[in-house]
Design a protein around this motif. Structure first.
Motif, PDB file in Angstrom:
ATOM      1  N   GLY A  52      82.326   3.967 116.382  1.00  0.00           N
ATOM      2  CA  GLY A  52      81.110   4.252 115.634  1.00  0.00           C
ATOM      3  C   GLY A  52      81.363   4.532 114.168  1.00  0.00           C
ATOM      4  N   ARG A  53      82.280   5.418 113.877  1.00  0.00           N
ATOM      5  CA  ARG A  53      82.575   5.759 112.482  1.00  0.00           C
ATOM      6  C   ARG A  53      83.237   4.594 111.756  1.00  0.00           C
ATOM      7  NH1 ARG A  53      84.885  11.988 113.209  1.00  0.00           N
ATOM      8  NH2 ARG A  53      82.902  12.904 113.858  1.00  0.00           N
ATOM      9  N   SER A  54      84.086   3.882 112.472  1.00  0.00           N
ATOM     10  CA  SER A  54      84.709   2.704 111.861  1.00  0.00           C
ATOM     11  C   SER A  54      83.665   1.649 111.535  1.00  0.00           C
ATOM     12  CB  SER A  54      85.775   2.122 112.797  1.00  0.00           C
ATOM     13  OG  SER A  54      86.827   3.038 113.003  1.00  0.00           O
ATOM     14  N   LEU A  55      82.649   1.537 112.392  1.00  0.00           N
ATOM     15  CA  LEU A  55      81.569   0.584 112.147  1.00  0.00           C
ATOM     16  C   LEU A  55      80.792   0.960 110.886  1.00  0.00           C
ATOM     17  CD1 LEU A  55      80.208  -1.932 113.447  1.00  0.00           C
ATOM     18  CD2 LEU A  55      78.616  -0.341 114.543  1.00  0.00           C
ATOM     19  N   VAL A  56      80.500   2.239 110.722  1.00  0.00           N
ATOM     20  CA  VAL A  56      79.813   2.700 109.515  1.00  0.00           C
ATOM     21  C   VAL A  56      80.671   2.440 108.281  1.00  0.00           C
ATOM     22  CG1 VAL A  56      78.855   4.714 108.327  1.00  0.00           C
ATOM     23  CG2 VAL A  56      78.496   4.438 110.786  1.00  0.00           C
ATOM     24  N   LEU A  57      81.971   2.686 108.410  1.00  0.00           N
ATOM     25  CA  LEU A  57      82.885   2.412 107.301  1.00  0.00           C
ATOM     26  C   LEU A  57      82.887   0.928 106.957  1.00  0.00           C
ATOM     27  CD1 LEU A  57      85.071   3.112 105.267  1.00  0.00           C
ATOM     28  CD2 LEU A  57      86.754   3.046 107.121  1.00  0.00           C
ATOM     29  N   ALA A  58      82.844   0.077 107.969  1.00  0.00           N
ATOM     30  CA  ALA A  58      82.821  -1.367 107.722  1.00  0.00           C
ATOM     31  C   ALA A  58      81.562  -1.777 106.957  1.00  0.00           C
ATOM     32  CB  ALA A  58      82.911  -2.121 109.043  1.00  0.00           C
ATOM     33  N   VAL A  59      80.435  -1.163 107.295  1.00  0.00           N
ATOM     34  CA  VAL A  59      79.193  -1.436 106.556  1.00  0.00           C
ATOM     35  C   VAL A  59      79.356  -1.030 105.091  1.00  0.00           C
ATOM     36  CG1 VAL A  59      76.750  -0.833 106.320  1.00  0.00           C
ATOM     37  CG2 VAL A  59      77.727  -1.201 108.595  1.00  0.00           C
ATOM     38  N   GLY A  60      79.855   0.186 104.873  1.00  0.00           N
ATOM     39  CA  GLY A  60      80.043   0.671 103.508  1.00  0.00           C
ATOM     40  C   GLY A  60      81.034  -0.159 102.719  1.00  0.00           C
ATOM     41  N   SER A  61      82.121  -0.566 103.366  1.00  0.00           N
ATOM     42  CA  SER A  61      83.130  -1.374 102.699  1.00  0.00           C
ATOM     43  C   SER A  61      82.568  -2.745 102.310  1.00  0.00           C
ATOM     44  CB  SER A  61      84.346  -1.544 103.610  1.00  0.00           C
ATOM     45  OG  SER A  61      85.382  -2.232 102.949  1.00  0.00           O
ATOM     46  N   THR A  62      81.787  -3.345 103.220  1.00  0.00           N
ATOM     47  CA  THR A  62      81.166  -4.638 102.924  1.00  0.00           C
ATOM     48  C   THR A  62      80.229  -4.526 101.729  1.00  0.00           C
ATOM     49  OG1 THR A  62      81.304  -5.359 105.231  1.00  0.00           O
ATOM     50  CG2 THR A  62      79.678  -6.457 103.849  1.00  0.00           C
TER      51      THR A  62
END
Length: 345
Positions: free
Chosen positions: A320-330
């Motif tokens: 979950g947190r990695s997914l949010v990080l992926a959104v922010g990084s994108t």
């Protein structure tokens, strides 16, 4: 027969007998990964615009989660996830030409450096805020900012990330890079961007080279050559980033009394060597094309093996947190890429 003549023969027999069990152990999994790459290449050839790498990792995820790959395939799949990936990264260097990048002026290398540096720093900062494990955040930061799965592999070998961290980062790169294929052309059209600006934005923002090619096809016109050239400028940043991380790991290892890793992994040196070869030598188009085909097949082999290690339940549970990080990084990489494209294009 003299004793000195029999000794090398005995040594060869001993080596052969010790290799056979190792080969038998890795053969099933390696064969499955190669077969998956062949199938993925077939899917990509039948469905225009489909990346063989995307097809391979999807096939691997399915095979790994529905029980098509028994436990004894594990050692071979682990080997397939490492060796072909590194060889593919080496061959990727042959697609780069420093004179070609220089011909575009200072703006493109500066944009590539800005995207990579800002993307990595912003992603690491967001990772700390989200309490994502540092190595996981670093893999995501480099994969999204530099060149997708190849960057994840390059960094993974330096920071010694575990398999689940690597698989999670690769899965997120594939997911978000794929989402950008239809999204970026739609956003570019909504913003009224010209073809050149859109192409530079795609090259500066999309994660994988194959995904950049797919986006360029949707943009049309002469977007392909410009977008891929910009993307390859980002790929070139893999070597200095790996060197910086290697230096930090060596420094930290020395301070803690641990064994220090190499400053730059051997396959990254191979990548740099082929960049230089492609830049100073007149490499025939047929050789470049053949190297690109082999590179794609090797990376597809590794993507199938990495996909086979993805456990969807585990990814959903801890991702979950990695997914949010992926959104922010994108979003961070895309914003910097767009700003730079408006300046340099």
């Amino acid at each position: 027969m003299p004793l000195t003549a029999r000794a090398p023969l005995r040594l060869r027999k001993a080596c052969a007998s010790s290799l056979r069990p190792a080969l038998r152990r890795v053969a099933p999994g390696m064969g499955a990964a190669l077969g998956g790459a062949v199938l993925a290449s077939g899917v990509a050839s039948v469905l225009p615009g489909t990346s063989a790498l995307l097809a391979a990792i999807a096939l691997g995820v399915v095979a790994g989660n529905v029980g098509l790959l028994p436990g004894w395939a594990g050692p071979g799949l682990a080997l397939a996830a490492r060796v072909p990936l590194r060889l593919g990264i080496v061959l990727l260097g042959l697609q780069l030409s420093l004179p070609q990048l220089a011909a575009l002026g200072w703006g493109i290398p500066a944009l590539a450096a800005a995207v990579v540096s800002t993307g990595v720093v912003a992603s690491l900062a967001m990772g700390r805020l989200l309490s994502v494990p540092p190595r996981q955040a670093l893999l995501i930061a480099c994969g999204f900012s530099i060149c997708g799965a190849a960057a994840v592999a390059g960094v993974e070998s330096v920071v010694r990330a575990d398999e689940e961290e690597t698989v999670t980062a690769v899965a997120l790169v594939v997911l978000f890079g794929t989402l950008m294929i239809p999204a970026l052309p739609l956003v570019a059209a909504a913003l009224g961007l010209g073809a050149e600006v859109s192409a530079v934005w795609a090259g500066a923002s999309v994660h994988e080279v194959a995904q950049v090619v797919a986006v360029s096809g949707a943009l049309g016109g002469g977007a392909l050559g410009l977008a891929v050239t910009v993307k390859l400028a980002r790929v070139l940043m893999l070597a200095p980033v790996a060197a910086i991380l290697g230096w930090r790991m060596r420094r930290d290892g020395a301070a803690e009394g641990r064994r220090r890793p190499p400053l730059v992994p051997l396959f990254v040196l191979g990548f740099v060597a082929l960049v230089l070869v492609g830049s100073v030598a007149q490499v025939p188009d047929g050789v470049r094309a053949g190297a690109q085909t082999l590179q794609t097949f090797l990376l597809a082999t590794a993507m199938f093996a990495l996909g086979a290690g993805v456990r969807i339940r585990s990814l959903a549970r801890r991702g979950g947190r990695s997914l949010v990080l992926a959104v922010g990084s994108t979003l961070a990489v895309g914003a910097v890429g767009l700003a730079g494209a408006l300046i340099v294009a």
